[in-house]
Design a protein around this motif. Structure first.
Motif, mmCIF file in Angstrom:
data_model
loop_
_atom_site.group_PDB
_atom_site.id
_atom_site.type_symbol
_atom_site.label_atom_id
_atom_site.label_comp_id
_atom_site.label_asym_id
_atom_site.label_seq_id
_atom_site.Cartn_x
_atom_site.Cartn_y
_atom_site.Cartn_z
ATOM 1 N N THR A 11 0.836 -1.192 0.000
ATOM 2 C CA THR A 11 0.000 0.000 0.000
ATOM 3 C C THR A 11 0.872 1.244 0.000
ATOM 4 N N THR A 12 0.329 2.319 -0.561
ATOM 5 C CA THR A 12 0.999 3.615 -0.550
ATOM 6 C C THR A 12 -0.032 4.676 -0.163
ATOM 7 N N PRO A 13 0.239 5.467 0.884
ATOM 8 C CA PRO A 13 1.420 5.382 1.743
ATOM 9 C C PRO A 13 1.402 4.115 2.613
ATOM 10 N N PHE A 14 2.616 3.663 2.963
ATOM 11 C CA PHE A 14 2.736 2.457 3.777
ATOM 12 C C PHE A 14 2.163 2.715 5.172
ATOM 13 N N HIS A 281 8.685 0.043 -4.722
ATOM 14 C CA HIS A 281 9.346 1.349 -4.639
ATOM 15 C C HIS A 281 8.468 2.352 -3.917
ATOM 16 N N ASP A 282 7.217 2.479 -4.346
ATOM 17 C CA ASP A 282 6.345 3.516 -3.791
ATOM 18 C C ASP A 282 6.013 3.246 -2.329
ATOM 19 N N SER A 283 5.832 1.989 -1.978
ATOM 20 C CA SER A 283 5.532 1.663 -0.588
ATOM 21 C C SER A 283 6.747 1.907 0.300
ATOM 22 N N SER A 286 7.423 5.559 1.004
ATOM 23 C CA SER A 286 6.456 6.233 1.872
ATOM 24 C C SER A 286 6.540 5.798 3.328
#
Length: 317
Positions: A11-14, A281-283, A286
């Motif tokens: 998930t993003t944000p983590f 990467h995105d998780s 964040s």
């Protein structure tokens, strides 16, 4: 990566959150092991050398009904791997059986080392240990009335010590976790959910330098990543560690068997596509400073993100 669901787990944000997902009826919750499997070899080594750190029970707790439910689940899902005949439990892929009094008997010459391992432990634990060797999952029993974990058969912990967790409440179990407010505040509700008739699963992931499934803190180095590690070498020693966790409820007893299937894969081999690299990467980008510190990723976040960004673009750095 087996049953691990990237899209649900990342998930993003983590956030440190329950992340429960309903299991469809008939979805397998157990993974049978064959002779020579990595999970089997590591579990057997732990049971042979540190059984009292893997097999634990609160004084006076009766694990019988939950273990019977777990054995029934194993037979229902994988009758070729596990079977109950009377009071005797048969691990067919291993070639061993254990009866209700703890007597161990070889049925086929498939995995001879399992027998001495089982014989060396207390008779009361031998059937549970046989289940643990027959399947990749570790197991715990959660009691709704007390909201506590009163029984553990955990050979492959992820950087925690089972002997320090036995008898703790669900909230106490997650007290050391960074940014744990969502987990601890919902603990009573979560225990009610997982001990009800509906079955659930959740996923956990991290990046680590530890290559083994067995990650008990007493048998790991004091630092997760070498202090002099160069940025370009981080990915070469990075491992993708995941857990699929499910719950087998015993509604009439107000309990649930908690299953934990741990997998460890070199990070370079773990991401099937650029899309998966982008999700990681995105998780990771964040994560809060507290979570990064808790997971010992603070000093390696930047090189991991740089590599993941390239992979997300379809490059092979």
């Amino acid at each position: 990566m087996g049953h691990f669901d990237f899209h649900h787990a990342l998930t993003t944000p983590f956030r440190m959150q329950p992340g429960l997902r309903k299991l469809a009826a008939g979805t397998p919750q157990l993974t049978p092991l064959r002779p020579g499997a990595t999970h089997l070899r590591e579990k057997q080594a732990v049971l042979a050398h540190w059984p009292t750190q893997a097999l634990l029970q609160s004084p006076g707790f009766d694990a019988g009904p939950a273990l019977q439910a777990l054995a029934q689940q194993a037979q229902q899902e994988h009758p070729a791997a596990f079977e109950q005949v009377g009071g005797t439990w048969h691990a067919h892929h291993l070639g061993w059986c254990v009866d209700g009094e703890g007597h161990v008997r070889q049925t086929q010459a498939l995995w001879p080392d399992a027998g001495p391992c089982l014989q060396a432990m207390a008779p009361a634990w031998r059937q549970a240990a046989l289940l643990g060797l027959a399947f990749a999952e570790d197991f715990a029993i959660l009691d709704a009335a007390t909201q506590r974990v009163h029984w553990l058969a955990v050979c492959l912990p992820s950087h925690w010590a089972p002997e320090h967790k036995i008898g703790l409440s669900f909230a106490e179990l997650h007290a050391p976790v960074a940014d744990n407010q969502l987990l601890t505040s919902a603990s009573a509700h979560l225990v009610r959910l997982v001990t009800s008739a509906q079955r659930w699963e959740r996923f956990v992931w991290t990046v680590t330098s530890h290559p083994r499934l067995h990650a008990h803190p007493r048998r790991m180095g004091p630092e997760r990543w070498p202090a002099d590690l160069q940025a370009g070498s981080v990915v070469d020693m990075a491992w993708w560690r995941t857990e699929r966790q499910t719950f087998i409820p015993l509604v009439e007893h107000g309990q649930a068997v908690f299953t934990i299937h741990t997998q460890v894969t070199p990070l370079r081999q773990a991401l099937p596509s650029p899309e998966h690299a982008a999700l990681v990467h995105d998780s990771l980008a964040s994560m809060s400073p507290a979570v990064l510190a808790y997971r010992e990723l603070t000093h390696v976040q930047a090189p991991l993100l740089a590599w993941l960004a390239q992979r997300a673009q379809g490059l092979q750095p």
